[in-house]
Design a protein around this motif. Structure first.
Motif, PDB file in Angstrom:
ATOM      1  N   GLN A   4       0.851  -1.186   0.000  1.00  0.00           N
ATOM      2  CA  GLN A   4       0.000   0.000   0.000  1.00  0.00           C
ATOM      3  C   GLN A   4       0.890   1.240   0.000  1.00  0.00           C
ATOM      4  N   ALA A   5       0.572   2.159  -0.858  1.00  0.00           N
ATOM      5  CA  ALA A   5       1.319   3.419  -0.835  1.00  0.00           C
ATOM      6  C   ALA A   5       1.038   4.096   0.507  1.00  0.00           C
ATOM      7  N   ASP A   6       2.063   4.563   1.163  1.00  0.00           N
ATOM      8  CA  ASP A   6       1.897   5.236   2.450  1.00  0.00           C
ATOM      9  C   ASP A   6       2.248   6.713   2.284  1.00  0.00           C
ATOM     10  N   TRP A   7       1.243   7.530   2.166  1.00  0.00           N
ATOM     11  CA  TRP A   7       1.462   8.960   1.959  1.00  0.00           C
ATOM     12  C   TRP A   7       1.423   9.745   3.258  1.00  0.00           C
ATOM     13  N   GLU A   8       1.178   9.066   4.374  1.00  0.00           N
ATOM     14  CA  GLU A   8       1.080   9.784   5.663  1.00  0.00           C
ATOM     15  C   GLU A   8       2.222  10.791   5.865  1.00  0.00           C
ATOM     16  N   PRO A   9       3.470  10.388   5.609  1.00  0.00           N
ATOM     17  CA  PRO A   9       4.553  11.357   5.847  1.00  0.00           C
ATOM     18  C   PRO A   9       4.514  12.547   4.888  1.00  0.00           C
ATOM     19  N   ARG A  10       3.740  12.441   3.836  1.00  0.00           N
ATOM     20  CA  ARG A  10       3.667  13.513   2.838  1.00  0.00           C
ATOM     21  C   ARG A  10       2.539  14.494   3.133  1.00  0.00           C
ATOM     22  N   TYR A  11       1.682  14.152   4.074  1.00  0.00           N
ATOM     23  CA  TYR A  11       0.536  15.031   4.326  1.00  0.00           C
ATOM     24  C   TYR A  11       0.984  16.349   4.946  1.00  0.00           C
ATOM     25  N   ALA A  12       0.144  17.356   4.779  1.00  0.00           N
ATOM     26  CA  ALA A  12       0.360  18.639   5.429  1.00  0.00           C
ATOM     27  C   ALA A  12       0.298  18.454   6.942  1.00  0.00           C
ATOM     28  N   ARG A  13       0.943  19.363   7.644  1.00  0.00           N
ATOM     29  CA  ARG A  13       0.931  19.295   9.113  1.00  0.00           C
ATOM     30  C   ARG A  13      -0.502  19.299   9.654  1.00  0.00           C
ATOM     31  N   ARG A  14      -1.366  20.037   8.977  1.00  0.00           N
ATOM     32  CA  ARG A  14      -2.746  20.127   9.475  1.00  0.00           C
ATOM     33  C   ARG A  14      -3.475  18.798   9.483  1.00  0.00           C
ATOM     34  N   ALA A  15      -2.979  17.829   8.699  1.00  0.00           N
ATOM     35  CA  ALA A  15      -3.668  16.539   8.630  1.00  0.00           C
ATOM     36  C   ALA A  15      -3.718  15.845   9.989  1.00  0.00           C
ATOM     37  N   GLU A  16      -2.736  16.174  10.854  1.00  0.00           N
ATOM     38  CA  GLU A  16      -2.757  15.597  12.207  1.00  0.00           C
ATOM     39  C   GLU A  16      -4.027  15.966  12.967  1.00  0.00           C
ATOM     40  N   ARG A  17      -4.580  17.115  12.618  1.00  0.00           N
ATOM     41  CA  ARG A  17      -5.761  17.586  13.336  1.00  0.00           C
ATOM     42  C   ARG A  17      -7.071  17.171  12.652  1.00  0.00           C
ATOM     43  N   MET A  18      -6.956  16.463  11.532  1.00  0.00           N
ATOM     44  CA  MET A  18      -8.171  15.996  10.840  1.00  0.00           C
ATOM     45  C   MET A  18      -8.478  14.585  11.302  1.00  0.00           C
ATOM     46  N   ARG A  19      -9.086  14.490  12.449  1.00  0.00           N
ATOM     47  CA  ARG A  19      -9.337  13.162  12.977  1.00  0.00           C
ATOM     48  C   ARG A  19     -10.703  12.625  12.589  1.00  0.00           C
ATOM     49  N   ALA A  20     -10.770  11.329  12.437  1.00  0.00           N
ATOM     50  CA  ALA A  20     -12.056  10.692  12.237  1.00  0.00           C
ATOM     51  C   ALA A  20     -12.879  10.932  13.493  1.00  0.00           C
ATOM     52  N   SER A  21     -14.137  11.286  13.307  1.00  0.00           N
ATOM     53  CA  SER A  21     -15.009  11.406  14.446  1.00  0.00           C
ATOM     54  C   SER A  21     -15.429  10.004  14.865  1.00  0.00           C
ATOM     55  N   GLU A  22     -14.989   9.659  16.057  1.00  0.00           N
ATOM     56  CA  GLU A  22     -15.353   8.360  16.634  1.00  0.00           C
ATOM     57  C   GLU A  22     -16.876   8.190  16.595  1.00  0.00           C
ATOM     58  N   ILE A  23     -17.542   9.279  16.918  1.00  0.00           N
ATOM     59  CA  ILE A  23     -18.994   9.263  16.967  1.00  0.00           C
ATOM     60  C   ILE A  23     -19.609   9.017  15.611  1.00  0.00           C
ATOM     61  N   ARG A  24     -19.078   9.725  14.619  1.00  0.00           N
ATOM     62  CA  ARG A  24     -19.672   9.556  13.297  1.00  0.00           C
ATOM     63  C   ARG A  24     -19.405   8.154  12.772  1.00  0.00           C
ATOM     64  N   GLU A  25     -18.267   7.592  13.148  1.00  0.00           N
ATOM     65  CA  GLU A  25     -17.996   6.199  12.769  1.00  0.00           C
ATOM     66  C   GLU A  25     -19.011   5.283  13.453  1.00  0.00           C
ATOM     67  N   LEU A  26     -19.225   5.596  14.723  1.00  0.00           N
ATOM     68  CA  LEU A  26     -20.153   4.812  15.529  1.00  0.00           C
ATOM     69  C   LEU A  26     -21.562   4.839  14.953  1.00  0.00           C
ATOM     70  N   LEU A  27     -21.965   6.022  14.507  1.00  0.00           N
ATOM     71  CA  LEU A  27     -23.342   6.186  14.031  1.00  0.00           C
ATOM     72  C   LEU A  27     -23.659   5.228  12.890  1.00  0.00           C
ATOM     73  N   LYS A  28     -22.634   4.915  12.122  1.00  0.00           N
ATOM     74  CA  LYS A  28     -22.857   3.994  11.009  1.00  0.00           C
ATOM     75  C   LYS A  28     -23.313   2.619  11.509  1.00  0.00           C
ATOM     76  N   LEU A  29     -22.911   2.291  12.742  1.00  0.00           N
ATOM     77  CA  LEU A  29     -23.215   0.960  13.271  1.00  0.00           C
ATOM     78  C   LEU A  29     -24.572   0.919  13.970  1.00  0.00           C
ATOM     79  N   LEU A  30     -25.189   2.076  14.102  1.00  0.00           N
ATOM     80  CA  LEU A  30     -26.381   2.137  14.941  1.00  0.00           C
ATOM     81  C   LEU A  30     -27.675   2.029  14.144  1.00  0.00           C
ATOM     82  N   ASP A  31     -27.550   1.762  12.860  1.00  0.00           N
ATOM     83  CA  ASP A  31     -28.746   1.687  12.028  1.00  0.00           C
ATOM     84  C   ASP A  31     -29.356   0.293  11.988  1.00  0.00           C
ATOM     85  N   GLU A  32     -28.833  -0.607  12.787  1.00  0.00           N
ATOM     86  CA  GLU A  32     -29.364  -1.975  12.765  1.00  0.00           C
ATOM     87  C   GLU A  32     -30.847  -1.986  13.114  1.00  0.00           C
ATOM     88  N   PRO A  33     -31.582  -2.887  12.496  1.00  0.00           N
ATOM     89  CA  PRO A  33     -33.001  -2.983  12.841  1.00  0.00           C
ATOM     90  C   PRO A  33     -33.146  -3.387  14.314  1.00  0.00           C
TER      91      PRO A  33
END
Lengths: 407, 407
Positions: A4-33
């Motif tokens: 896999q190409a690993d571009w992490e070291p090439r990202y802008a410094r600001r990318a460190e502050r672009m975090r996945a929202s744990e909550i928004r990830e979670l919400l995807k799992l909450l749609d179960e019937p």
């Protein structure tokens, strides 16, 4: 196994502050019937003005206008929609002109544009604690520090804010962000005195206020309060002199699906934001703006009235169930509008852990409150939305959640 | 006179680099009746698939799906559209999966996201000279320096690029941006040898390549060349290992009005970009993606064939007129596709001044070429688009422009 190409070291410094929202990830799992979800906070699609939308899309694609509907258009936004918004803002006590309005792809885009325009790394953004998660995400990419705004219960002094902002990296306080009406996530409304204090603070600091009014139209009861922008214009004389940048949206009143919001502000600022719109996505889809214009000009008051009636019943059902079932030691807000109730549980309860059990055992979902804080706090809080489940489900869900809290 | 709030001193440092495009401001003035405009470069609305769009919007708003069409949706994009794009990329020699695709609001949004993800102030972006104006606008907000890419006529050595990047502010070379097929603004196509050299350079530098394919489908003649991404995958084995980030759009083939483009890249990078999409505008309008899915799956090959036929006639008309009327000392490109021809006039002619006269005296508009350079050059160049005027107008307009150049 392939590389896999690993571009992490090439990202802008600001990318460190672009975090996945744990909550928004979670919400995807909450749609179960079978899950009763108080997590979402999105509008009930049963309210969408589908019939009018059908007619409006057909009209936008009629001979003679279809070419415009499907073509590139101006970055400022579709003029008749901006004219409707000028009338709407006027009714809210904000006299303005079309040059004061920029159409955005929802108010999320407005917040991101404002973060980009205002924040240099190390600058300070003043936010309430808790505040809207999406605003924190939008701003954080521009590497601010956050300081806490407490317009209701005593802000720090302007000098204290200034000194704290300069202390670490020599940054400035750049703006205050607030959701004054039926806030996401607390459901609370900033009092008139709190609004006045916030305007005073911003004046002392010489900063703009970002006023996010996503829920303001959904007032169930009590007297509407003037927006910060209307109050500031009453003080200062004109939209072009105001320090308040008003972010509006049709997402909670008509439909979020057309991704249509707006910024109302002084025209010098709007000119800057038009440039940002141009470099960001050229323009919002003309066809959606034409449709939103028709929805707003034919349906706005009726849709707002319908939504208020609908969500008030659900809020009432949730408040009644909380009253009936929650043990002592649990407190909650009593919103006069909007979509959210905010719960505070006894300090020893971690609501992230509670959520795991709640989904597994009680089949009830909610958002752990810690997600809405810039700092590491709020572990015993919960955001509940009553926007999607019906009254019977709300009663049932709260009963099950309360049983878990007691256990 | 009322005060205007002056927030200029409060803006982020990057705001200095967010300049109004003189050209885009100019374009607003060129829509006067009676002007023959070679300025725009937007697709001819006569080609838009209006009838299918009507049916598709009606279908998206049918009972049972309207709630989805008008609701918030996932940041990644509408799954069936991503599936169609996976098939499309496969036909272009890029085997991939839906996790490799992010839907963006046009490819302008793709470029802005990539600038935001990759550029820290002082880093270097490699671009051709000239290059797409909108890309320069999107990147410049993140305060890069630019260095010149010359894949056809000899790049600098990797070390030379690296040293130049580090010299001023210690930045890195972060990416190469290129429009390989029928480029905006030159109409030129990068040869296979040039593509290979560019891949080699990027490999040496350890950087990604941003491949903007906005016009690639509009080939009038000659053999299609493999995309940089297809070539890289043939070398390197898989989409997830590729260094090429492919930016695609439906704007020039189906319609720009739905603001629908995509990024195809390794999934780790796509995951990052999904976060940026979420913080930027949550998601592109679901209804437009549903409609674009229907347009693409029913009309794509037919619309592309129609557009090729249409624009080829106009290119032919423009090339014939240039041949007939332009004086010696004027040279131009002979595009095999796309929407643009690039003119180079004698060095003493300033095309900005020429434009003023051309609009006033000849009633002909074009874009002065200097706008497409990161540096201060290209003053004797012109971008001509043949996308909007009919063949007779093209002949007439070029004749009048040539008379002015001779005068």
């Amino acid at each position: 196994m392939q590389l896999q190409a690993d571009w992490e070291p090439r990202y802008a410094r600001r990318a460190e502050r672009m975090r996945a929202s744990e909550i928004r990830e979670l919400l995807k799992l909450l749609d179960e019937p079978g899950i009763i979800s108080f997590a979402g906070g999105i509008p009930d699609p049963a309210l969408f003005p589908v019939e009018t939308a059908r007619e409006a899309y057909a009209a936008a694609l009629a001979d003679g206008v279809a070419g415009q509907a499907l073509q590139y258009s101006v970055s400022e936004g579709y003029l008749p929609l901006r004219e409707w918004i000028v009338g709407h803002m006027g009714r809210l006590g904000v006299p303005c002109e079309t040059d004061n309005i920029l159409i955005t792809s929802g108010s999320q885009q407005a917040l991101e544009f404002l973060g980009r325009l205002l924040l240099t790394a190390g600058d300070t953004a003043l936010v309430t604690a808790p505040t809207y998660l999406g605003a924190l995400q939008a701003f954080s990419a521009y590497e601010p520090r956050y300081d806490e705004l407490r317009p209701e219960h005593g802000n720090r002094t302007p000098d204290a804010y200034r000194r704290a902002a300069a202390a670490e990296q020599g940054g400035d306080v750049k703006f205050a962000y607030v959701v004054p009406d039926f806030a996401n996530p607390t459901g609370e409304t900033l009092s008139l005195a709190g609004r006045t204090r916030l305007l005073d603070l911003a004046t002392d600091l010489g900063i703009p206020i970002l006023e996010d009014t996503a829920y303001a139209a959904l007032r169930f009861e009590g007297e509407p309060l003037a927006s910060l922008q209307a109050l500031d214009i009453a003080r200062i004389g004109s939209i072009d002199a105001t320090r308040v940048i008003y972010c509006g949206t049709f997402s909670k009143t008509l439909t979020p699906g057309l991704r249509t919001g707006w910024i109302c502000a002084g025209r010098a600022l709007i000119r800057r934001l038009v440039l940002i719109k141009q470099m960001s996505d050229l323009n919002s889809a003309a066809i959606n703006q034409m449709v939103m214009h028709r929805l707003a000009s034919t349906q706005y008051p009726a849709q707002v009235a319908k939504a208020i009636e609908h969500y008030r019943r659900r809020r009432d059902a949730m408040l009644a169930a909380l009253e009936r079932h929650m043990p002592s030691g649990v407190t909650w807000t009593r919103p006069e509008g909007g979509l959210f109730i905010w719960l505070t549980l006894p300090a020893h309860i971690d609501t992230r852990a509670l959520l795991q059990r709640s989904v597994a055992e009680a089949r009830v979902a909610f958002v752990p409150g810690a997600a809405f804080f810039a700092g590491d706090t709020g572990h015993n809080t919960i955001r509940l939305s009553y926007s999607l489940p019906g009254e019977a489900e709300i009663a049932q869900g709260i009963e099950r959640l309360a049983a878990l809290v007691k256990a």
